[in-house]
Design an enzyme around this catalytic site. Sequence first.
Site, PDB file in Angstrom:
ATOM      1  N   CYS A 122       0.861  -1.179   0.034  1.00 24.80           N
ATOM      2  CA  CYS A 122       0.004   0.146   0.001  1.00 24.80           C
ATOM      3  C   CYS A 122       0.757   1.349   0.067  1.00 24.80           C
ATOM      4  CB  CYS A 122      -0.830  -0.006   1.214  1.00 24.80           C
ATOM      5  SG  CYS A 122      -2.017  -1.514   1.330  1.00 24.80           S
ATOM      6  N   CYS A 442       0.182   2.500   6.628  1.00 22.60           N
ATOM      7  CA  CYS A 442       0.744   1.179   6.852  1.00 22.60           C
ATOM      8  C   CYS A 442       0.656   0.407   5.332  1.00 22.60           C
ATOM      9  CB  CYS A 442      -0.363   0.628   7.780  1.00 22.60           C
ATOM     10  SG  CYS A 442      -2.117   0.395   6.994  1.00 22.60           S
TER      11      CYS A 442
END
Length: 458
Positions: A122, A442
């Site tokens: 991500c 994250c």
Amino acid sequence: MTSMLSRAVRSLPATSTWAVRFCTCSSHFQPKSKKTLAKNGVKNIVVVDGVRIPFLQSGTSSSCLSSLRGLLNRTSVPKEVVDYIVYGTVIQEVKTSNIAREAALGAGFSDKTPAHTVTMACISSNQAMTTGVGLIASGQCDVVVAGGVELMSDVPIRHSRKMRKTLLSLNRAKSLGQRLALVAKIRPDYFAPELPAVAEFSTSETMGHSADRLAAAFAISRVEQDEYALRSHTLARKAQDEGLLTDVIPFKVPGKDTVTKDNGVRPSSMEQMGKLKAAFVKPYGTVTAANSSFLTDGASAVVIMSEEKALAMGYKPKAYLRDFVYVSQDPKDQLLLGPTYGTPKVLERAGLTLADIDVFEFHEAFAGQILANLKAMDSDWFAQNYMGRKSKVGAPPLEKFNKWGGSLSLGHPFGATGCRLVMTAAHRLKKEGGQYGVVAACAAGGQGHAMIVELYPQ
């Protein structure tokens, strides 16, 4: 770890109604006179501009070619001055494994312009941007285009391992008899496809399952998660209606109409959200489709330059890209705590405190993930026992936090979100009169990223 965290966070302030309070918050930050983060002997690196095509719920089409072309149209940067192109993506198509190069050629860049693709779950476009920063800081380049793309509507689906092995053997077979013998071994279960899973290779656990356990460890209720998700959608719709998301450029969906805005922003009600069942830990889990980010198609791009080059070309940059850090931790119990670990490190590197930050833009994978990070950041116990720190960094004030919505509402194309976070931080700093922003996210594998963005002097 779950039981230990549960005991520790029960003493933290309750937050059952905070989302409602901050949905209508309209505080405005006044310009402040602060030191700049420029360093002697270190190049100032700036974001000149950035764009993204609308983030669309999986099922429609997106194109990184459109983001690159849109960036050129927005900035009028001549293609020939771009020294390098870096793109991030997660689920790669085999035929275009170096999507940065293929997109650059498709968008009309010179075949003499090098390009490569990075992948870091991500935070892939975060990595693309910081790779560009490194190229400029080292003197290798003056102008870098960085971005990311994800197309969840058309992910590669593989044959089963047994079928793949048989097909490869067929390709090597030298006689008809050998081929027939191999075909005769094929059984019905060979035809079952292998679908991509958003799961950790090291733990075999889906990210949603991990988010549910994390929410339980930090004693975050279903109501709190739904309230936060509703806040995200409400603020995103408000930002859309007020024309604040200026990095979005129109995109013509092949065979359909032109799309001008993100299509996943759908403010609901607590009553409607409360009707949804647990999505991962069934039947008693608290993570649902309503308080999770959804599968998204999208692409983004930014143009990064040395300040000297930008000014020489007559551009007024949006922001400086300052200090950044990458962190990693246990991918099982701390998979989604990247912002908690990254934020204090990047603040220390920049010589700032939480109070110096005017704008926070954190990636919202799940509402429970965001709330767990806020609680962990505000816990001395967690800082001392898990991070080796003497005290907590503190939780970002919600009146400064993701005020134009986030990944829960705008969408999360895995490889493209980082650029959105940076551009949103830059635009909010200008709109709200701030100077410093923190971008944090994250990522799968228990990794994370945090960066300081400084408004370019107006």
